[in-house]
Design an enzyme around this catalytic site. Structure first.
Site, PDB file in Angstrom:
ATOM      1  CE  LYS A 127       0.209  54.173  21.387  1.00 58.20           C
ATOM      2  NZ  LYS A 127       1.436  54.884  21.044  1.00 58.20           N
TER       3      LYS A 127
HETATM    4  C1  LIG Z   1       0.537  56.429  27.107  1.00 56.94           C
HETATM    5  C2  LIG Z   1       0.324  57.268  25.894  1.00 56.94           C
HETATM    6  N1  LIG Z   1      -0.661  58.179  25.896  1.00 56.94           N
HETATM    7  C3  LIG Z   1      -0.909  58.943  24.821  1.00 56.94           C
HETATM    8  C4  LIG Z   1      -0.160  58.836  23.678  1.00 56.94           C
HETATM    9  C5  LIG Z   1      -0.458  59.739  22.537  1.00 56.94           C
HETATM   10  O1  LIG Z   1      -1.002  59.116  21.444  1.00 56.94           O
HETATM   11  P1  LIG Z   1      -1.164  59.931  20.089  1.00 56.94           P
HETATM   12  O2  LIG Z   1       0.160  59.949  19.422  1.00 56.94           O
HETATM   13  O3  LIG Z   1      -2.192  59.165  19.309  1.00 56.94           O
HETATM   14  O4  LIG Z   1      -1.648  61.290  20.432  1.00 56.94           O
HETATM   15  C6  LIG Z   1       0.869  57.895  23.610  1.00 56.94           C
HETATM   16  C7  LIG Z   1       1.653  57.770  22.378  1.00 56.94           C
HETATM   17  O5  LIG Z   1       2.605  57.122  22.223  1.00 56.94           O
HETATM   18  C8  LIG Z   1       1.128  57.099  24.746  1.00 56.94           C
HETATM   19  O6  LIG Z   1       2.113  56.191  24.740  1.00 56.94           O
END
Ligand SMILES: Cc1ncc(COP(=O)(O)O)c(C=O)c1O
Length: 396
Positions: A191
């Site tokens: 990210k």
């Molecule tokens: C659109 C979206 N929402 C949520 C997430 C989840 O993030 P995390 O891995 O920090 O839980 C991602 C992860 O790639 C994502 O692309």
């Protein structure tokens, strides 16, 4: 991961490359030497730094964006029998957070151009059981937050946004994370801002923030995280069924070091995206990502560069195009394989591609190109040359 160079010529470009250096090592070492590695001072510093950056009143660091979204929904009392309106064009996390509460996700087709949900289409799916909206700022392109806020208010539902891609995104002069009832950010490895794994809730409501903080650490009374330190107390009360979603200081240290460079990371991402757009606009079989109206104060965080194919102008499909790109040793990905193609979701919610024609078509066209702060201009040019050669070879 690093791009291979031979006689100064690029011969490979990785999908992702981290920008870690001395700052990160020093900050993590400092935390280890302090003897305090779980939630504490560094986590608080990261929360405060990001709240300041977002112009947000309250931030709560978590161990992921998935848990941050779950906290937003559960702290607002969403439960079995309720519905949350969301998108199928996302990673499974968005729906997982809804399902963890027992509520049902209700899916809306995306806008074909922006890949985001529109307030108009979302409004069609709001019913008696709807308690919240959970749209996603895809790739870092801002949702129409003015209209979404109006819609949520008029329907008396909460507006939460999955801002996993949107740290650095602005909407009409305000940072995403400072609008709506609550936002959830991701600090996953790739990210825009990373802690390796991590996330953050942002909200403007004090009582809601307090509840989220309580739930993020077992429902334990305020200050319980300090119970092993000299200033803390061994006594605590567990007043709610909570979760183990807190961020540790070790993880926050990486975020603090990265955050110091965040503005420069964002500038570099924006410059890289502009170069991609400039280069790729030469190829008529390529469709470029939509850019926000900068004049209105909206910006793209450029978490992902989503190139799309004009399939009517090519003799090959997206999967074959990917096979061709791979021959140039270019790391690519596809964001996203929509939930109606994931067996669990398709079966459980009887989802079919026909119900979501825009998401389905976009998915057939999309290829995510390498984009990160330290990508070199020559690497972008190498990727674009490869794309141009493939387009030329397979032009209809
Ligand atoms: C659109 C979206 N929402 C949520 C997430 C989840 O993030 P995390 O891995 O920090 O839980 C991602 C992860 O790639 C994502 O692309």
């Amino acid at each position: 991961m690093s791009g291979k160079k031979k006689n100064n010529a690029i011969t490979a470009v990785p999908f992702y490359r981290q920008s870690f250096g001395g700052d990160e090592y020093r900050e993590i070492k400092d935390t280890i030497q302090s003897g305090w590695v779980t939630t504490g001072k560094k986590t608080k510093m990261l929360e405060e730094a990001i709240a300041g950056y977002l112009g947000s009143k309250y931030t709560i660091a978590t161990n992921s964006c998935t848990s941050a979204m779950h906290l937003l929904l559960s702290a607002s009392g969403i439960k079995a029998g309720d519905e949350v309106v969301t998108t199928p064009y996302t990673f499974a996390s968005t729906s997982e957070a809804i399902l963890y509460t027992g509520a049902k996700p209700v899916y809306v087709d995306i806008d074909y151009e922006t890949l985001n949900l529109t307030p108009e289409a979302t409004a069609q799916k709001i019913g008696r059981k709807t308690r919240a909206l959970l749209p996603v700022h895809i790739a870092g392109f801002p949702l129409d937050m003015t209209s979404f806020s109006k819609l949520a208010r008029s329907k008396k539902v909460k507006l939460f946004d999955d801002a996993a891609h949107a740290i650095g995104t602005s909407y009409k002069g305000k940072k995403i994370g400072s609008i709506g009832d609550g936002s959830a950010f991701s600090f996953y490895a790739t990210k825009n801002l990373t802690t390796g794994e991590g996330g953050m809730v942002s909200t403007q409501n004090k009582r809601f923030a307090e509840k989220i903080r309580l739930l993020s650490l077992h429902g334990m009374s305020k200050g319980a995280w300090k119970r092993y330190s000299a200033g803390g107390s061994w006594r605590y009360d567990i007043s709610e069924l909570g979760y183990k979603y807190n961020m540790s200081d070790l993880v926050a240290s990486l975020g603090l070091a990265q955050f110091k460079k965040f503005d420069s990371f964002q500038k570099k991402r924006t410059t890289a995206a502009a170069r991609y757009i400039d280069n790729l606009s030469n190829f008529d079989a390529i469709k470029l990502p939509t850019v926000p109206n900068i004049a209105s104060g909206s910006t793209h965080a450029w978490h992902l560069f989503l190139m799309r194919l004009r399939l009517d102008r090519l003799k090959i499909d997206r999967d074959q195009f990917i096979e061709e790109i791979k021959k140039y040793n270019i790391g690519i990905s596809v964001h996203f394989i929509p939930l109606f193609y994931q067996s669990y979701y398709a079966t459980r919610f009887k989802l079919t591609p026909k119900q979501f024609p825009n998401a389905d078509l976009a998915f057939q066209e999309v290829i995510t190109l390498p984009l990160y702060p330290d990508i070199k201009r020559a690497e972008i040019d190498y990727v674009c040359d490869a794309v141009g050669q493939i387009c030329k070879k397979y032009r209809r």
